[in-house]
Design an enzyme around this catalytic site. Structure first.
Site, PDB file in Angstrom:
ATOM      1  N   VAL A 102      43.866  40.685 -11.841  1.00 37.98           N
ATOM      2  CA  VAL A 102      42.796  40.921 -10.888  1.00 37.98           C
ATOM      3  C   VAL A 102      43.275  40.620  -9.467  1.00 37.98           C
ATOM      4  O   VAL A 102      44.329  40.014  -9.271  1.00 37.98           O
ATOM      5  CB  VAL A 102      41.560  40.058 -11.204  1.00 37.98           C
ATOM      6  CG1 VAL A 102      40.976  40.412 -12.566  1.00 37.98           C
ATOM      7  CG2 VAL A 102      41.902  38.565 -11.149  1.00 37.98           C
ATOM      8  N   HIS A 118      37.061  26.762 -15.865  1.00 40.01           N
ATOM      9  CA  HIS A 118      36.190  27.007 -14.713  1.00 40.01           C
ATOM     10  C   HIS A 118      36.970  27.053 -13.398  1.00 40.01           C
ATOM     11  O   HIS A 118      36.820  27.989 -12.595  1.00 40.01           O
ATOM     12  CB  HIS A 118      35.125  25.910 -14.664  1.00 40.01           C
ATOM     13  CG  HIS A 118      34.024  26.140 -13.687  1.00 40.01           C
ATOM     14  ND1 HIS A 118      34.064  25.681 -12.391  1.00 40.01           N
ATOM     15  CD2 HIS A 118      32.835  26.767 -13.823  1.00 40.01           C
ATOM     16  CE1 HIS A 118      32.946  26.017 -11.767  1.00 40.01           C
ATOM     17  NE2 HIS A 118      32.172  26.674 -12.611  1.00 40.01           N
ATOM     18  N   SER A 174      28.648  29.421  -9.149  1.00 37.44           N
ATOM     19  CA  SER A 174      30.052  28.999  -9.115  1.00 37.44           C
ATOM     20  C   SER A 174      30.968  30.179  -8.845  1.00 37.44           C
ATOM     21  O   SER A 174      32.034  30.039  -8.232  1.00 37.44           O
ATOM     22  CB  SER A 174      30.457  28.380 -10.457  1.00 37.44           C
ATOM     23  OG  SER A 174      29.997  27.073 -10.574  1.00 37.44           O
ATOM     24  N   ASP A 199      37.422  21.180  -8.639  1.00 43.17           N
ATOM     25  CA  ASP A 199      36.893  21.763  -9.867  1.00 43.17           C
ATOM     26  C   ASP A 199      37.541  21.092 -11.075  1.00 43.17           C
ATOM     27  O   ASP A 199      37.861  19.906 -11.022  1.00 43.17           O
ATOM     28  CB  ASP A 199      37.154  23.276  -9.860  1.00 43.17           C
ATOM     29  CG  ASP A 199      36.041  24.058 -10.530  1.00 43.17           C
ATOM     30  OD1 ASP A 199      35.928  23.974 -11.773  1.00 43.17           O
ATOM     31  OD2 ASP A 199      35.305  24.750  -9.824  1.00 43.17           O
ATOM     32  N   ASN A 228      22.322  26.750 -10.468  1.00 50.94           N
ATOM     33  CA  ASN A 228      21.925  27.780 -11.435  1.00 50.94           C
ATOM     34  C   ASN A 228      20.601  27.516 -12.142  1.00 50.94           C
ATOM     35  O   ASN A 228      20.291  28.164 -13.132  1.00 50.94           O
ATOM     36  CB  ASN A 228      23.009  27.926 -12.521  1.00 50.94           C
ATOM     37  CG  ASN A 228      24.338  28.377 -11.954  1.00 50.94           C
ATOM     38  OD1 ASN A 228      24.392  28.950 -10.874  1.00 50.94           O
ATOM     39  ND2 ASN A 228      25.409  28.113 -12.677  1.00 50.94           N
TER      40      ASN A 228
END
Length: 510
Positions: free
Chosen positions: A179, A162, A314, A129, A253
């Site tokens: 998280v 990203h 993604s 990435d 997408n």
């Protein structure tokens, strides 16, 4: 032979060559622009040969006999004629696939798997990435190192966001802050292949796969992709898969066809769902989709210790990657799932288990929107000693009625070359055979015919991806139409139904 360039990009590269050969000498000297290409050798790579033709070698791969390089346009034809060269194709471009995401972790039941003591411990996940903010408090303890192929150094710091977001969904720590990731004890490799704008070359993706294999990654997650297929990229994915690495990729997408590398058989393609378990309007779909996962408004880690929301396939992809890491951290030895008896999870075994435990969505069985359904991490790791669900990938269902098969995809690519004063043209037909569930069928015998500029009857057998390729005879100074028609398909335990073909014939005009 003339230049061997990958399919749709052949004409483009030839036009580039013609352009560079016709510019004034002074302009050419000023620009000295070179074409980024992927050079595939028949046996061993030879970087000195590339340099002798004025090329700059960017990457030399070890999992495939190929290099990424920049070549003067006029050198492509000359180098392609060398007997050491198999083929040359353009270096494609891919993009990260995100908009703006941790309800998804709960939706795939990753928290239940963690409560059962399955956390991904010992599994190495390579995140191809934009890099990872390895100083993030929710990621730092799981960071194992990496490499930056954009800046060619050992510091794969994320300068976009990203990659950090993807990494958090895979393996954000269970540390009472921020998280929670799907596999909070999995290790993370940051393999930076995309720049600060989110752009990346296919050559960097291949280099990232190469690095991951050489560094013993168990899983490669790729929330990146492009619309053009690349034989070099496909070979790299296939070889990594054959080396025991599970590859997971974003479907895309655009709302259209599944992008590459996710579209390759060796990669698990993931579509995106919203909070109602419905495929998002922008998620790509097709027979290559294997699983669906949450991809809308997903919250995860962001650079500088922050958190934020993103949407895209993604974001769906790392949910499946996390489920893979959880499953691979379990003990398969002695269970019925260890089909080859080697005591470890192999890619085919991982896929079969996830397929048989996914929550079916959409049409019954596998479909083009959700694949086998919503990935279910807890179901995958639970009761592993029990008898598995019948293999949905390999074994046709037992029935007195043969399983239907048909042409799922048929493409026809126009090719040409200039030799001396003459132009030669030909076409390449690619046929993919699938069953009623969209599963590809290897070992099917496909019969076809060429008509128009040249006529011939041909036949071939589909490979492990259910694909067979036919190349027509070359025609001197072609002018007219060349057509390929599928005339029949045979395979044990299957019945060919041509009425379901996506296409039975296609033509190109010269």
């Amino acid at each position: 032979m003339g230049v061997t360039i990958g399919k749709q990009t052949k004409l483009l590269v030839m036009l580039m060559i013609m352009f560079f050969l016709t510019v004034p000498a002074s302009a050419a000297q000023e620009k000295q622009e070179k074409v980024p290409v992927l050079i595939n050798f028949k046996e061993k790579t030879d970087t000195e040969l590339v340099k002798a033709h004025g090329g700059n070698v960017k990457h030399e791969y070890t999992i495939i006999p190929a290099v990424a390089a920049e070549l003067p346009p006029q050198a492509i034809d000359a180098l392609s004629k060398n007997p050491k060269i198999d083929f040359i194709e353009p270096d494609g471009q891919a993009q990260i696939l995100a908009d703006e995401i941790p309800w998804g972790i709960a939706r795939i039941d990753a928290t239940a798997a963690q409560s059962a003591g399955v956390t991904g411990n010992g599994i190495k996940v390579a995140v191809l990435d934009t890099g990872i903010d390895y100083n993030h408090p929710d990621l730092k303890a799981n960071y194992l190192g990496g490499y930056d192929f954009v800046n060619a150094d050992n510091d794969p710091m994320d300068d976009h966001s990203h990659g950090t977001h993807v990494a958090g969904t895979v393996a954000a720590l269970s540390n009472d802050i921020g998280v929670l990731g799907a596999a909070p004890q999995a290790g993370l490799y940051a393999v930076k292949v995309a720049d600060s704008s989110g752009s990346c070359s296919y050559s960097n993706i291949i280099a990232g796969i190469n690095w991951a294999v050489n560094n013993n990654a168990n899983v490669i997650t790729m929330s990146i992709g492009g619309t053009a297929s690349s034989s070099t990229l496909q070979n790299a994915c296939n070889n990594a898969y054959n080396n025991g690495v599970v590859l997971v990729g974003a479907a895309g997408n655009s709302g259209g066809a599944v992008i590459y590398p996710a579209a390759y058989y060796s990669v698990i393609a993931v579509s995106a769902t919203d909070s109602t378990n419905t495929k998002t309007s922008w998620s790509c779909y097709g027979p290559q989709v294997e699983f669906a996962a949450p991809g809308s408004s997903i919250k995860s880690t962001m650079p500088d210790g922050l958190y934020g929301y993103k949407s895209g396939t993604s974001m769906a992809t790392p949910h499946v990657t996390g489920a893979v890491a959880l499953l691979m951290s379990t003990d398969i030895a002695g269970t019925v799932h260890d089909t080859n008896g080697n005591g470890k999870w192999d890619p085919a075994e991982v896929r079969l288990r996830l397929q048989s435990t996914a929550t079916d969505l959409g049409a019954s069985g596998r479909d083009n929107y959700y694949g086998y359904g919503l990935v279910n991490a807890y179901a995958a790791v639970r009761d592993l000693s029990s008898t598995p669900v019948d293999d949905p990938v390999v074994t046709p269902p037992e029935s007195s009625t043969p399983v239907v098969m048909y042409v799922g995809e048929l493409s026809l690519e126009q090719q040409s070359k200039v030799s001396g004063k003459n132009t030669f043209g030909w076409a390449v037909a690619t046929v993919q055979v699938v069953d009623a569930d969209g599963k590809t069928i290897p070992g099917a015998s496909v019969a076809g015919s060429w008509s128009g500029l040249t006529a011939a009857a041909v036949s071939g057998t589909t490979d492990a991806n259910g694909v067979v390729v036919f190349t027509s005879a070359q025609v001197k100074k072609p002018k007219g139409t060349l057509t390929f028609t599928v005339t029949g398909i045979t395979c044990d335990e299957y019945a060919y139904d041509p009425t379901q073909n996506a296409y039975s014939a296609k033509s190109v005009t010269f």
